[in-house]
Design an enzyme around this catalytic site. Sequence first.
Site, PDB file in Angstrom:
ATOM      1  N   ASP A   7      -6.282  -1.606   5.005  1.00  0.00           N
ATOM      2  CA  ASP A   7      -6.932  -2.815   4.487  1.00  0.00           C
ATOM      3  C   ASP A   7      -6.278  -3.074   3.133  1.00  0.00           C
ATOM      4  OD1 ASP A   7      -8.703  -4.936   4.142  1.00  0.00           O
ATOM      5  OD2 ASP A   7     -10.173  -3.663   3.130  1.00  0.00           O
ATOM      6  N   GLU A  68      -4.349  -5.463   8.030  1.00  0.00           N
ATOM      7  CA  GLU A  68      -5.128  -6.697   8.136  1.00  0.00           C
ATOM      8  C   GLU A  68      -4.271  -7.889   7.721  1.00  0.00           C
ATOM      9  OE1 GLU A  68      -9.467  -7.090   7.276  1.00  0.00           O
ATOM     10  OE2 GLU A  68      -8.713  -8.291   5.612  1.00  0.00           O
ATOM     11  N   ASP A 141     -13.743  -1.074   1.953  1.00  0.00           N
ATOM     12  CA  ASP A 141     -12.297  -1.076   2.257  1.00  0.00           C
ATOM     13  C   ASP A 141     -11.927   0.123   3.137  1.00  0.00           C
ATOM     14  OD1 ASP A 141     -11.427  -3.140  -0.106  1.00  0.00           O
ATOM     15  OD2 ASP A 141     -12.931  -1.716  -0.786  1.00  0.00           O
TER      16      ASP A 141
END
Length: 198
Positions: A7, A68, A141
Site C-alpha cells: 500500500d 495499489e 496501511d
Amino acid sequence: MRVLGVDPGLTRCGLGVVDGGLGRTVTCVAVDVVRTPADSDLATRLLRVSAEVEEWLDTYQPDAVAVERVFSQHNVRTVMGTAQAGGVVALSAARRGLPVVFHTPSEVKAAVTGSGRADKNQVTVMVTRLLKLPSRPSPADAADALALAICHLWREPMRARLAEAEARAAELARAHRAKLAAAARRNRAGDSATGGNR
C-alpha cells in the site's frame, strides 16, 4: 505462491507478505509499515522506502508484487507522493524480474469483503479473519497491504486464465482469417484460369 502486497505512501507505506495455498487458503508471513518523516526531502524519503522494499524482497523472496493503483484524490501532493512510492516499489521488483500488478482499491475491497465499496474497517476485519490473525493489523496501511496480497492471490489465476483464453481466441481468429484469405486467393486464381480458357 507468495505475494508481497504494497500500500504505497511516503508517510506510511504498508508492506504485507501472504502465502497462498490450496483453494483460497491464505497465510500471513509478515506485515509492517515503513514510515518516513514528513520534514525530510522527497529523495531521502523515497530512498528509505526503496531500501525497506529491497530488504523485504531479499528476505521473503515473493513470487509477485501487488501494488495499489493510485487514483486522483483532492490532495494532488499526496497523490504524487503515493504514485512516486509505488513507482519505487515497481522498479525494485522489476529489477528482480518479478511480475508487478497494480490493483484498484475497489478490486481489493471486492476480493476481500465481497463489496467494492467496503470501508477501511470492513477490510481490516476481513483481513484479520481470513488470515486468522490474533489481532487487527494496525495502522490501516498494514491491513491494506495484506488485502492487496490476498486480492492478487485470488484474482491473478483467473486473470491469467482469461488472458490465456483471449490469446488463444486471437490466434484462432488469425488462423481463420488466413484460411479465408487463402481460399479467396484460390478462388480468384481459379476464376482467372477459367476465364483464360474460354
